[in-house]
Design an enzyme around this catalytic site. Structure first.
Site, short mmCIF file in Angstrom:
data_model
loop_
_atom_site.label_atom_id
_atom_site.label_comp_id
_atom_site.label_asym_id
_atom_site.label_seq_id
_atom_site.Cartn_x
_atom_site.Cartn_y
_atom_site.Cartn_z
N HIS A 17 -7.95 -3.42 -0.39
CA HIS A 17 -7.45 -4.71 -0.85
C HIS A 17 -8.34 -5.26 -1.94
O HIS A 17 -8.35 -6.45 -2.21
CB HIS A 17 -7.38 -5.71 0.31
CG HIS A 17 -6.67 -5.17 1.50
ND1 HIS A 17 -7.30 -4.39 2.43
CD2 HIS A 17 -5.38 -5.25 1.87
CE1 HIS A 17 -6.41 -4.04 3.35
NE2 HIS A 17 -5.25 -4.54 3.03
N HIS A 49 0.83 -1.22 0.00
CA HIS A 49 0.00 0.00 0.00
C HIS A 49 0.86 1.26 0.00
O HIS A 49 0.40 2.32 0.40
CB HIS A 49 -0.89 0.03 1.24
CG HIS A 49 -1.83 -1.12 1.34
ND1 HIS A 49 -2.80 -1.38 0.41
CD2 HIS A 49 -1.94 -2.09 2.28
CE1 HIS A 49 -3.47 -2.45 0.78
NE2 HIS A 49 -2.96 -2.92 1.89
#
Lengths: 333, 224
Positions: free
Chosen positions: A217, A55
Site C-alpha cells: 500500500h 491489488h
C-alpha cells in the site's frame, strides 16, 4: 489523473464486473457485496479469501479450481466489512467448514474476526490462516507484525489443493499454515501508485532512489537507497529473504517474481534470470519459478520476490491441478 | 443541559456526520502522509451512511441509536477504521438496557466500554500512534466530568480539547500499529489520522451541545 476509469467510487465494482464478463460462467457476484463465488461447489472445505481491492489479481482472481471458492473484496485498499465476508462464506459453505485465508493487516484481522464470530454463532466451523510473508515489515522476533504480500499466492495454492484433496478443515488449516510459515517475500519500488479518486501517489520517491522493503500500500520499507541495477537489487533481496529463513540442503523452493503494477515484462524476466542464477549459486534447487503480476499496488513501479520452501507433502499439493485467471500450473515439471 | 433526549442525540450525531464528511480532504492528506491515504474516503463513506440512517429513522433509545450508528459504520466502511469507529459507537451500548437519555455518566460509561473492546480486538494500546491516543484522554476527561457533575456541554468541550491534545501529541509518537508501523521514526512529526477523526467527532459533539445548550430540541425528531 491518468487512469482509464469511470467514477472513482465504482472502481472496485467495475473491476469485478470486468472479471465476470470473462469468467461469469464459472463465478457469480454475491448479492450486496464485492464478493465473487464459484457457481458449482464441491463437497469440501470452503476456502474464503479477501481483503482490500486495488491489488488485482489479489484477491478477486484468486478463485478457481484448486484455489479459493469465494473471494471477498473491500473498497480500494480497505478490508471488506464483516457482513460481506459472512455472505461470501455462506454462499460456498457445504457443511465441511470454512477456512479464511488473508493477509495479516489490522483491518483484515478486525473484519474477518468479526465475521468468523458471527458465522460460529450460527454453528459454522471457521478457522483462519493469515499470510505474513514480508520480511521487511518487522524483524523475526515480531513476525506476527509482518504484512502479507505476494507470498500469499503459495498459501492460497496449498489451501486450495488441500481442500480439493478432501482433507478436513483442521488438516487444510495446518497445511496452509505450514505453507505460510515456509514463505518469505520482499518488495522494492522506484515509484508509487495512486489510489483512484485521489490526485497524488501514496508516496513519492526522489528521482534515482528506491524503497527497499516497500509494502503493498506504499508503506515504507526498511530503507531508501540509491537506485541500483536489477542484478544488484535481486542479490540484496535474496540475501535478506534467505537470511530470514534459510533452506535446508534437501529443501526445494518455489519462487515467485512478482510485478507491482507498472513493471514491464522485460524487467521481470531480467529479475527472474538473476533470481534463478543467485539461488542456484546458493545451492538452492528451484522446483518452480513463476513470473508475472500476481499481487499489485496500482501503478507502483517495482517487484517482489517470494521464496517458498517445500516439504514432500507441500510439493505434491503445489503440483496438484489448480487454475486461476493468471496461473495455469507449475512451469517446471 | 445535563441530559439529552434521543432526539437531541440524533441531531448531534448528524452534526458529527456532517463534520466528518466536510473533513474528507484533511483526513485523506493526514493518512497519506504516513499511511495509504484511504482514511478520508472510508470515513466519508461511513458517515454518509450514518447520516442517511439517522435522517430516515426516529429513535426512543439512545443506546439503540448508538449501536445502529456503529453497525452502519462497520457495514459501510470496511477497513480497520470501519471496525474501530464502529465499535466506538456500538461496543459501549451492547448488552445494556435501553436509555431514553444521554447524560455525562452514561457517555463516560459508554466510551470506557468502547475503549476496552477496541483495545481487546485491535491489539493497539495508548502510545502506539492510533486513534486511541486521542480517545483515551477524551474518555478520561469524560470520567472526571462525570465525577465532578459537569454539564454535557462542558464535559464534551473538555473531552474535545483532551482529544485534540492527544491527537497533537501523536505527532511525537513512533507508529507501532497499522500500516504506518513500518515507517518507524519516519512517522514522527505527523499526527495519526484516526486520532484526528476522533478529535473531529468529539469537537462536533461539543459544538452542537454548546450551540443547543439553552434550547435543546427536546422532542422534535424531525428537526436537524
Amino acid at each position: 489523473m491518468r487512469k482509464f476509469i469511470n467514477e472513482p467510487s465504482k472502481v472496485a465494482q467495475e473491476t469485478l464486473e470486468g472479471f465476470l464478463a470473462i469468467y461469469g460462467d464459472q463465478f457469480a457476484q454475491v448479492p450486496g457485496t464485492l464478493a465473487v463465488a464459484k457457481r458449482v461447489l464441491d463437497d469440501k472445505v470452503a476456502i474464503v479469501s479477501g481483503g482490500g481491492s486495488g491489488h488485482e489479481p489479489v484477491w478477486l482472481e484468486y478463485i478457481g479450481p484448486g484455489f479459493a471458492d469465494a473471494v471477498c473484496q473491500g473498497d480500494i485498499f480497505a478490508a471488506p466489512a464483516p457482513q460481506s465476508i459472512v455472505r461470501a462464506a455462506k454462499a460456498v459453505e457445504r457443511g465441511r467448514g470454512i477456512l479464511f485465508v488473508y493477509g495479516n493487516y489490522s483491518g483484515d484481522r478486525l473484519n474477518f474476526d468479526l465475521a468468523a464470530e458471527e458465522l460460529q454463532a450460527e454453528g459454522h466451523e471457521v478457522l483462519t490462516v493469515r499470510v505474513a510473508d514480508d520480511v521487511a515489515a518487522a524483524p523475526p522476533d515480531r513476525a506476527n507484525d509482518r504484512r502479507g504480500i505476494a507470498g500469499g499466492f503459495f498459501v492460497s495454492k496449498i489451501a486450495g489443493a488441500a481442500s480439493e484433496a478432501g482433507l478436513d478443515l483442521k488438516s487444510v488449516q495446518e497445511l496452509a499454515t505450514l505453507a505460510a510459515d515456509r514463505t518469505r517475500s520482499m518488495g522494492v519500488a522506484s515509484a508509487g501508485g495512486t489510489i483512484p479518486g485521489t490526485d497524488e501517489p501514496t508516496f513519492v520517491l526522489p528521482d534515482g532512489k528506491m524503497e527497499i522493503g516497500m509494502g503493498m500500500h506504499g508503506e515504507a520499507g526498511v530503507r531508501r537507497a540509491d537506485m541500483a541495477t536489477a542484478d544488484e537489487t535481486v542479490d540484496h533481496m535474496i540475501r535478506l529473504i534467505v537470511g530470514d529463513r534459510s533452506l535446508s540442503p534437501d529443501e526445494k523452493a518455489c519462487v515467485l517474481v512478482n510485478g507491482l503494477g507498472a513493471t514491464t515484462r522485460a524487467e521481470l524476466l531480467i529479475i527472474a534470470r538473476r533470481t534463478a542464477w543467485v539461488l542456484d549459486q546458493a545451492g538452492i534447487r528451484i522446483h518452480d519459478l513463476q513470473v508475472g503480476d500476481f499481487a499489485t499496488s496500482q501503478e507502483m513501479h517495482g517487484f517482489s520476490i517470494s521464496v517458498f520452501g517445500l516439504t514432500p507433502e507441500l510439493q505434491k499439493l503445489y503440483d496438484a491441478p489448480g487454475r486461476t485467471s493468471f496461473f495455469s500450473g507449475a512451469n517446471r515439471h | 443541559m445535563d441530559r439529552m433526549t434521543a432526539g437531541d442525540v440524533r441531531s448531534m450525531l448528524i452534526a458529527v456526520a456532517d463534520r466528518i464528511i466536510t473533513s474528507e480532504r484533511l483526513l485523506t492528506k493526514a493518512d497519506r502522509d504516513i499511511g495509504d491515504g484511504d482514511h478520508g474516503l472510508g470515513m466519508t463513506r461511513g458517515f454518509t451512511a450514518v447520516r442517511e440512517l439517522l435522517l430516515a429513522t426516529t429513535f426512543d433509545d439512545v443506546r439503540g441509536m448508538l449501536s445502529g450508528v456503529g453497525d452502519t459504520l462497520i457495514t459501510s466502511m470496511g477497513g480497520a477504521s470501519g471496525v474501530v469507529f464502529g465499535l466506538l459507537f456500538r461496543a459501549g451500548a451492547q448488552g445494556l438496557p435501553p436509555s431514553d437519555v444521554l447524560t455525562v455518566p452514561i457517555a463516560a460509561d459508554h466510551f470506557e466500554r468502547s475503549i476496552r473492546e477496541i483495545t481487546r480486538r485491535g491489539g493497539a494500546t495508548v502510545g502506539d500512534k492510533t486513534m486511541l491516543d486521542a480517545l483515551h484522554p477524551a474518555v478520561e476527561s469524560l470520567r472526571r466530568s462525570s465525577e465532578a457533575g459537569d454539564t454535557l456541554a462542558y464535559a464534551f468541550r473538555r473531552a474535545a480539547i483532551a482529544a485534540g491534545e492527544g491527537a497533537d501529541r501523536s505527532k511525537d509518537l513512533i507508529a507501532r500499529f497499522g500500516k504506518a508501523m513500518t515507517l518507524g521514526e519516519r512517522s514522527l512529526g505527523f499526527p495519526d489520522a484516526g486520532a484526528i477523526s476522533t478529535t473531529i467527532i468529539f469537537t462536533a459533539m461539543a459544538e452542537w451541545t454548546a450551540a443547543n445548550n439553552e434550547h435543546p430540541t427536546t422532542s422534535a425528531q424531525g428537526e436537524v
